[in-house]
Write a protein that holds these residues in place. Sequence first.
Motif, PDB file in Angstrom:
ATOM      1  N   LEU A   1       0.830  -1.207   0.000  1.00 16.16           N
ATOM      2  CA  LEU A   1       0.000   0.000   0.000  1.00 16.16           C
ATOM      3  C   LEU A   1       0.863   1.255   0.000  1.00 16.16           C
ATOM      4  N   LEU A   2       1.930   1.240   0.786  1.00 20.64           N
ATOM      5  CA  LEU A   2       2.806   2.407   0.830  1.00 20.64           C
ATOM      6  C   LEU A   2       3.492   2.614  -0.515  1.00 20.64           C
ATOM      7  N   ASP A   3       3.993   1.555  -1.109  1.00 17.25           N
ATOM      8  CA  ASP A   3       4.644   1.668  -2.422  1.00 17.25           C
ATOM      9  C   ASP A   3       3.668   2.201  -3.471  1.00 17.25           C
ATOM     10  N   ALA A   4       2.442   1.703  -3.420  1.00 15.89           N
ATOM     11  CA  ALA A   4       1.440   2.161  -4.383  1.00 15.89           C
ATOM     12  C   ALA A   4       1.077   3.623  -4.156  1.00 15.89           C
ATOM     13  N   ALA A   5       0.985   4.021  -2.896  1.00 11.82           N
ATOM     14  CA  ALA A   5       0.630   5.409  -2.581  1.00 11.82           C
ATOM     15  C   ALA A   5       1.687   6.386  -3.075  1.00 11.82           C
ATOM     16  N   LEU A   6       2.949   5.991  -2.987  1.00  7.93           N
ATOM     17  CA  LEU A   6       4.026   6.896  -3.380  1.00  7.93           C
ATOM     18  C   LEU A   6       3.953   7.277  -4.858  1.00  7.93           C
ATOM     19  N   LEU A   7       3.268   6.493  -5.663  1.00 13.54           N
ATOM     20  CA  LEU A   7       3.107   6.830  -7.084  1.00 13.54           C
ATOM     21  C   LEU A   7       2.066   7.936  -7.276  1.00 13.54           C
ATOM     22  N   HIS A   8       1.176   8.092  -6.296  1.00 13.09           N
ATOM     23  CA  HIS A   8       0.096   9.071  -6.415  1.00 13.09           C
ATOM     24  C   HIS A   8       0.332  10.329  -5.581  1.00 13.09           C
ATOM     25  N   VAL A   9       1.169  10.242  -4.550  1.00 18.33           N
ATOM     26  CA  VAL A   9       1.394  11.374  -3.657  1.00 18.33           C
ATOM     27  C   VAL A   9       1.903  12.617  -4.384  1.00 18.33           C
ATOM     28  N   PRO A  10       2.803  12.503  -5.357  1.00 19.51           N
ATOM     29  CA  PRO A  10       3.252  13.726  -6.042  1.00 19.51           C
ATOM     30  C   PRO A  10       2.116  14.511  -6.689  1.00 19.51           C
ATOM     31  N   PHE A  11       1.019  13.851  -7.037  1.00 21.09           N
ATOM     32  CA  PHE A  11      -0.101  14.511  -7.705  1.00 21.09           C
ATOM     33  C   PHE A  11      -1.230  14.855  -6.736  1.00 21.09           C
ATOM     34  N   ASP A  12      -1.495  13.940  -5.797  1.00 18.61           N
ATOM     35  CA  ASP A  12      -2.645  14.106  -4.898  1.00 18.61           C
ATOM     36  C   ASP A  12      -2.263  14.421  -3.461  1.00 18.61           C
ATOM     37  N   GLY A  13      -0.973  14.436  -3.152  1.00 17.67           N
ATOM     38  CA  GLY A  13      -0.557  14.625  -1.769  1.00 17.67           C
ATOM     39  C   GLY A  13      -0.912  13.401  -0.934  1.00 17.67           C
ATOM     40  N   TRP A  14      -0.702  13.524   0.377  1.00 21.88           N
ATOM     41  CA  TRP A  14      -1.090  12.442   1.284  1.00 21.88           C
ATOM     42  C   TRP A  14      -2.570  12.654   1.605  1.00 21.88           C
ATOM     43  N   SER A  15      -3.404  12.307   0.622  1.00 25.10           N
ATOM     44  CA  SER A  15      -4.835  12.603   0.695  1.00 25.10           C
ATOM     45  C   SER A  15      -5.654  11.315   0.613  1.00 25.10           C
ATOM     46  N   GLU A  16      -6.955  11.469   0.810  1.00 23.12           N
ATOM     47  CA  GLU A  16      -7.858  10.329   0.705  1.00 23.12           C
ATOM     48  C   GLU A  16      -7.866   9.779  -0.715  1.00 23.12           C
ATOM     49  N   ASP A  17      -7.725  10.674  -1.709  1.00 20.72           N
ATOM     50  CA  ASP A  17      -7.662  10.211  -3.098  1.00 20.72           C
ATOM     51  C   ASP A  17      -6.451   9.308  -3.314  1.00 20.72           C
ATOM     52  N   ALA A  18      -5.304   9.716  -2.751  1.00 21.38           N
ATOM     53  CA  ALA A  18      -4.092   8.902  -2.887  1.00 21.38           C
ATOM     54  C   ALA A  18      -4.263   7.558  -2.179  1.00 21.38           C
ATOM     55  N   PHE A  19      -4.918   7.576  -1.026  1.00 21.28           N
ATOM     56  CA  PHE A  19      -5.136   6.338  -0.283  1.00 21.28           C
ATOM     57  C   PHE A  19      -6.022   5.378  -1.084  1.00 21.28           C
ATOM     58  N   ARG A  20      -7.102   5.880  -1.628  1.00 22.66           N
ATOM     59  CA  ARG A  20      -8.015   5.020  -2.386  1.00 22.66           C
ATOM     60  C   ARG A  20      -7.337   4.468  -3.639  1.00 22.66           C
ATOM     61  N   ALA A  21      -6.532   5.301  -4.282  1.00 23.02           N
ATOM     62  CA  ALA A  21      -5.808   4.835  -5.464  1.00 23.02           C
ATOM     63  C   ALA A  21      -4.805   3.747  -5.086  1.00 23.02           C
ATOM     64  N   ALA A  22      -4.161   3.906  -3.932  1.00 19.74           N
ATOM     65  CA  ALA A  22      -3.200   2.909  -3.473  1.00 19.74           C
ATOM     66  C   ALA A  22      -3.894   1.586  -3.176  1.00 19.74           C
TER      67      ALA A  22
END
Length: 228
Positions: free
Chosen positions: A10-31
Amino acid sequence: MPPETDREALLDAALLHVPFDGWSEDAFRAAVRDAGVEPALARALFPRGAVDLAVAFHKRGDAQMEARLARADLLGMRTRERVSFAVRARIEAAGDTEAVRRAASLFALPPYAPEGARLIWETADAIWTALGDTDRDVNYYTKRATLAGVYSATVLYWLGDDTPDAAATWSFLDRRIEDVMRIEKVKANPVVKRLFAGPEWVLNRVAAPRGRGAADMPGHWPAPAPQE
């Protein structure tokens, strides 16, 4: 799949989205979607969603730094060199400047600022512990507080550094550590020691906690003993 494997995925997947969505709920759901982890399990592992992912990201950096320090030949370095090496190892472990930038923004928010401060304190504690610090008096706290300030300032400088291999950041770090060492020399001056003999006697009554994560850390409120 073991929970720890799911956490890392989950953390590895989130890191792909954080640059665009920040540490947000959107990034969490995408992860959650990208890692293929059941949403209920993901929420159990990270109850606050992206906030807990950001905490896990920071703690992963601490663990990677500790592993690097364990492999390094620290005995051949002077104290300032060991501290500089450790701080640099911690920053290099973070790697992703945008993930760190977004985490800094998150933990600057009032609801999460205390947790951000705690994470930085834990990083400073991890560094001094890995370097073999044995102080158990007030110096235990002053060392970590000072290093937390050096680490925080260096991270902020690093986030804006565009020099090759972050050369300007490491020069900045060396200057900050040199400033700290200069203060330590002043404190060791016999005249200064006599001047602060009274306050030092009081401060020397302060003791370090009995262990990392111990219940006697500052700010801990022990649970009341059950009544008969």
